[in-house]
Design an enzyme around this catalytic site. Structure first.
Site, short mmCIF file in Angstrom:
data_model
loop_
_atom_site.label_atom_id
_atom_site.label_comp_id
_atom_site.label_asym_id
_atom_site.label_seq_id
_atom_site.Cartn_x
_atom_site.Cartn_y
_atom_site.Cartn_z
N LYS A 192 0.83 -1.04 0.19
CA LYS A 192 -0.04 0.07 0.03
C LYS A 192 0.94 1.32 -0.05
O LYS A 192 2.13 1.25 0.32
CB LYS A 192 -0.86 0.12 1.20
CG LYS A 192 -0.27 0.06 2.45
CD LYS A 192 -1.20 -0.29 3.68
CE LYS A 192 -0.67 -0.09 4.88
NZ LYS A 192 -1.42 -0.57 6.13
N TYR A 211 15.90 30.82 9.84
CA TYR A 211 14.92 32.06 9.99
C TYR A 211 14.70 32.30 11.42
O TYR A 211 14.54 31.60 12.40
CB TYR A 211 13.62 31.36 9.51
CG TYR A 211 13.37 31.27 7.92
CD1 TYR A 211 13.34 32.31 7.27
CD2 TYR A 211 13.59 30.03 7.35
CE1 TYR A 211 13.19 32.29 6.16
CE2 TYR A 211 13.69 29.86 5.86
CZ TYR A 211 13.33 30.96 5.25
OH TYR A 211 13.33 30.65 4.10
#
Ligand SMILES: *Cc1c(COP(=O)(O)O)cnc(C)c1O
Length: 381
Positions: free
Chosen positions: A51, A275
């Site tokens: 899957k 950042y």
């Protein structure tokens, strides 16, 4: 948005994942050995669980490693058609069964097994026109996870409805019984779940399938008595058990994720990078900028200190992962600009260990690579 570039360029300069079908073949052989029965009875057959496009490895990329599987287990009917296109002609188990009445049109395929979990699916099959290739069905018991499947009160009436579907030729073969464990990694994690499944199904004929990777590795005796087992994670070389490494179990990683050191910075104690200046060097550091970010599928929530490998040496991430870049600690390491980086999948850097240090599990990392990461398949011998 990935323009056609020579793969050799991707392989040298951009983030890419390497896929090893040979490792899948090895892991399948390890599983088969673990499932051999001491009483000499038939070992269970193996649904290789593919899957989520083979847990992110790409079904087509690992198909060559699945030759010894007895069947493939996928999530959706459309995936079954993808497996056929990729050359798989054996049995396929569709774990979501039918998602909608219109999917009846996709059933015309030999050797298809449908896992039924909900009442409407039985009604859609009952209303279906006669099919040329009749699917085999399995019933899913709700089990200890408690999310999908027929509960103890509705299971036997679902079984009776399947019997009448068989009587009208809508389905073929024997009706199977499936349970999926929620705590198989624990030594005492399946006893109650087995008792409840047994209480509902003990006198019903048909094959049984209960065990995923953790159940096979932790509860071999139980797993070996299944007619079919359903390993996923172990096929891809990750350990399902916190106290056993993949290497302990003989498993080999089927994916490694690669990047490069783009540049190197020297930080003095107190210097900031990232950042908002989110990382501050506590002491002088050599920092490598690596060309992999959360847009590749390396999670932004990975904390500083997550293990990573640079030029064959284990080190750690620093600061916060950005969309396209991350920072790693190169202090005291032998690594230049351009040095190869492995984010996970080296035998010394198993994906489950990386995942644990990020507070997640291997399957989330493996299935989380984004479309911009090319998969390069290693040849199988
Ligand atoms: C995903 C899945 C498996 C495989 O589980 P692993 O833990 O990856 O081995 C087996 N059965 C069902 C129903 C599943 O959804």
């Amino acid at each position: 948005m990935t323009a056609a570039l020579p793969l050799s360029l991707f392989a040298s300069e951009r983030v890419y994942a390497k896929i090893y079908p040979q490792a899948v073949a090895n892991n399948l052989a390890i599983l088969k050995r673990a499932l051999a029965r001491e009483d000499g009875g038939d070992a269970p057959r193996v649904w290789a669980t593919v899957k989520a496009d083979a847990y992110g490895h790409g079904v087509a990329h690992i198909m060559a490693g699945l030759r010894a599987a007895d069947g493939l287990a996928v999530m959706h009917l459309t995936d079954a058609h993808i497996c056929r296109d990729a050359g798989w002609s054996g049995p396929i188990l569709v774990m979501a069964g039918l998602a909608h009445a219109s999917e009846i049109a996709l059933l015309d395929m030999p050797d298809l097994h449908l896992l039924l979990s909900r009442e409407p699916q039985l009604q859609w099959l009952a209303a279906a026109p006669a099919l040329r290739a009749t699917p085999t069905v399995w019933l899913r018991f709700r089990g200890d996870i408690g999310m999908v499947g027929f509960d103890a009160a509705s299971y036997r009436s679902a079984y009776a409805q399947c019997q009448s579907l068989a009587g009208t030729g809508r389905i073929g073969g024997q009706i199977g019984h499936l349970n999926h464990f929620g705590s198989a990694e624990r030594a005492d994690g399946i006893d109650e779940a087995c008792d409840r499944f047994q209480a509902v199904t003990h006198d019903l004929p048909g094959p049984r399938s209960t065990s995923n990777s953790a159940a096979i590795m932790r509860h071999r005796g139980h797993a070996a008595m299944n007619d079919w087992v359903r390993p996923g994670l172990t096929l891809y070389g990750a350990s399902p058990l916190a106290d056993r490494s993949a290497a302990d179990l003989g498993l080999l990683p089927a994916m490694s994720l690669h990047a490069r050191v783009l540049d190197i910075r020297t930080l003095a104690a107190g210097d900031r990078i990232g950042y908002g200046g989110n990382f501050q060097a506590p002491s002088p550091l050599t920092v490598g900028l690596v060309n992999c970010g959360y847009a590749d599928g390396y999670p932004r929530h990975a904390p500083a200190g997550t293990p990573v490998m640079v030029a064959g040496q284990l080190t750690r991430t620093l600061g916060t992962v950005t969309m396209d870049l991350m920072t790693v600690d190169l202090t005291g390491l032998n690594a230049d600009v351009g040095a190869p980086v492995v984010l996970w999948g080296d035998p010394k850097l198993p994906v489950e260990r990386v995942a644990a240090s990020m507070g997640t599990i291997a399957a989330e990392l493996l299935t989380g690579l984004t479309r911009r990461v090319p998969l390069l398949t290693a040849p199988i011998s």
